[in-house]
Design a protein around this motif. Structure first.
Motif, PDB file in Angstrom:
ATOM      1  N   UNK A 118       0.819  -1.213   0.000  1.00  0.00           N
ATOM      2  CA  UNK A 118       0.000   0.000   0.000  1.00  0.00           C
ATOM      3  C   UNK A 118       0.851   1.260   0.000  1.00  0.00           C
ATOM      4  N   UNK A 119       0.402   2.228  -0.784  1.00  0.00           N
ATOM      5  CA  UNK A 119       0.941   3.578  -0.696  1.00  0.00           C
ATOM      6  C   UNK A 119      -0.196   4.430  -0.140  1.00  0.00           C
ATOM      7  N   UNK A 120      -0.088   4.824   1.095  1.00  0.00           N
ATOM      8  CA  UNK A 120      -1.208   5.467   1.764  1.00  0.00           C
ATOM      9  C   UNK A 120      -1.300   6.965   1.444  1.00  0.00           C
ATOM     10  N   UNK A 121      -2.363   7.574   1.914  1.00  0.00           N
ATOM     11  CA  UNK A 121      -2.708   8.928   1.479  1.00  0.00           C
ATOM     12  C   UNK A 121      -1.601   9.943   1.733  1.00  0.00           C
ATOM     13  N   UNK A 122      -1.420  10.782   0.737  1.00  0.00           N
ATOM     14  CA  UNK A 122      -0.491  11.917   0.792  1.00  0.00           C
ATOM     15  C   UNK A 122       0.960  11.481   1.011  1.00  0.00           C
ATOM     16  N   UNK A 123       1.278  10.241   0.672  1.00  0.00           N
ATOM     17  CA  UNK A 123       2.635   9.730   0.921  1.00  0.00           C
ATOM     18  C   UNK A 123       3.708  10.591   0.261  1.00  0.00           C
ATOM     19  N   UNK A 183      -5.397   8.168  -1.515  1.00  0.00           N
ATOM     20  CA  UNK A 183      -5.818   9.524  -1.871  1.00  0.00           C
ATOM     21  C   UNK A 183      -4.630  10.485  -1.800  1.00  0.00           C
ATOM     22  N   UNK A 184      -4.476  11.279  -2.827  1.00  0.00           N
ATOM     23  CA  UNK A 184      -3.424  12.308  -2.901  1.00  0.00           C
ATOM     24  C   UNK A 184      -2.008  11.708  -2.805  1.00  0.00           C
ATOM     25  N   UNK A 185      -1.842  10.438  -3.070  1.00  0.00           N
ATOM     26  CA  UNK A 185      -0.543   9.795  -2.830  1.00  0.00           C
ATOM     27  C   UNK A 185       0.603  10.410  -3.633  1.00  0.00           C
ATOM     28  N   UNK A 186       0.349  10.785  -4.904  1.00  0.00           N
ATOM     29  CA  UNK A 186       1.395  11.413  -5.727  1.00  0.00           C
ATOM     30  C   UNK A 186       0.977  12.812  -6.167  1.00  0.00           C
ATOM     31  N   UNK A 187       0.098  13.423  -5.443  1.00  0.00           N
ATOM     32  CA  UNK A 187      -0.436  14.733  -5.808  1.00  0.00           C
ATOM     33  C   UNK A 187       0.681  15.763  -6.001  1.00  0.00           C
TER      34      UNK A 187
END
Length: 204
Positions: free
Chosen positions: A35-40, A61-65
């Protein structure tokens, strides 16, 4: 700090690297993270290289934002792509959505202006509204059904609400017939549909 290599662990926790503007490369290829969790990696504005193992199942969510990545590991077993996961990744040129993916979240690829072609595989049951909002360079789009959800493209469906393909680009919740929506900035020329039982009302 420009490069981080991680050799173990099962997840990348929420906000693990967020807002690190000098980070250019991360290497998780020697791990078995799932898992890559949110905003990572949110707002890692120099992050161009991301090496991931084939074991990753979800982009949070937003992981690579708002990162400058240009592509991402196509060998994966992703089942979900979260809301805004790749939004504002303006240099993202290609990403393969594997046939293990089931859901694509709201505005997942918003303003990915370098994308020119996208294919959504048969496995995806839900493509949330505004997934491709601002993706003005996409010329060819392949979808598994002529809707935003598989169940809305079945013959038994009586609910056409928010089923329009235009909702993937310009979401207008109270405009079922897409009246007066401005697509003049979009390059979309071709849509290929590979499945479904019906073309829902006002689909295009």
């Amino acid at each position: 700090l420009e490069k981080v290599t991680v050799t173990g662990g099962e997840i990348i926790p929420a906000c693990a690297f967020s807002n690190m503007p000098t980070l250019k490369e991360v290497d998780f290829s020697g791990t078995e993270i799932t898992e890559i969790r949110e905003k990572a990696f949110q707002n890692c504005t120099s992050l161009a290289t991301v090496k991931l193992p084939d074991t990753v199942t979800s982009y949070g969510n937003y992981s690579f934002y708002n990162t400058p990545i240009t592509s991402l590991n196509p060998k994966s077993v992703i089942t979900s792509i979260g809301e805004h996961a790749f939004a504002e990744c303006s240099k993202l040129k290609s990403i393969t959505i594997p046939d293990t993916c089931e859901t694509i979240g709201f505005r997942a690829f918003r303003n990915c202006k370098a994308l020119t072609k996208m294919t959504v595989p048969e496995s995806v049951s839900t493509i949330e509204a505004s997934t491709f909002e601002g993706c003005t360079s996409i010329k060819e789009l392949t979808l598994p059904y002529a809707s935003t959800r598989r169940d809305l493209a079945l013959a038994v469906s009586s609910n056409d609400w928010n089923s329009s393909i235009s909702d993937l680009f310009i979401y207008s919740w109270n405009n079922l017939e897409n009246i007066n929506l401005d697509f003049s900035d979009y390059a979309l020329e071709k849509v290929t549909v590979t499945g479904g039982e019906i073309i829902p009302a006002c689909a295009f």
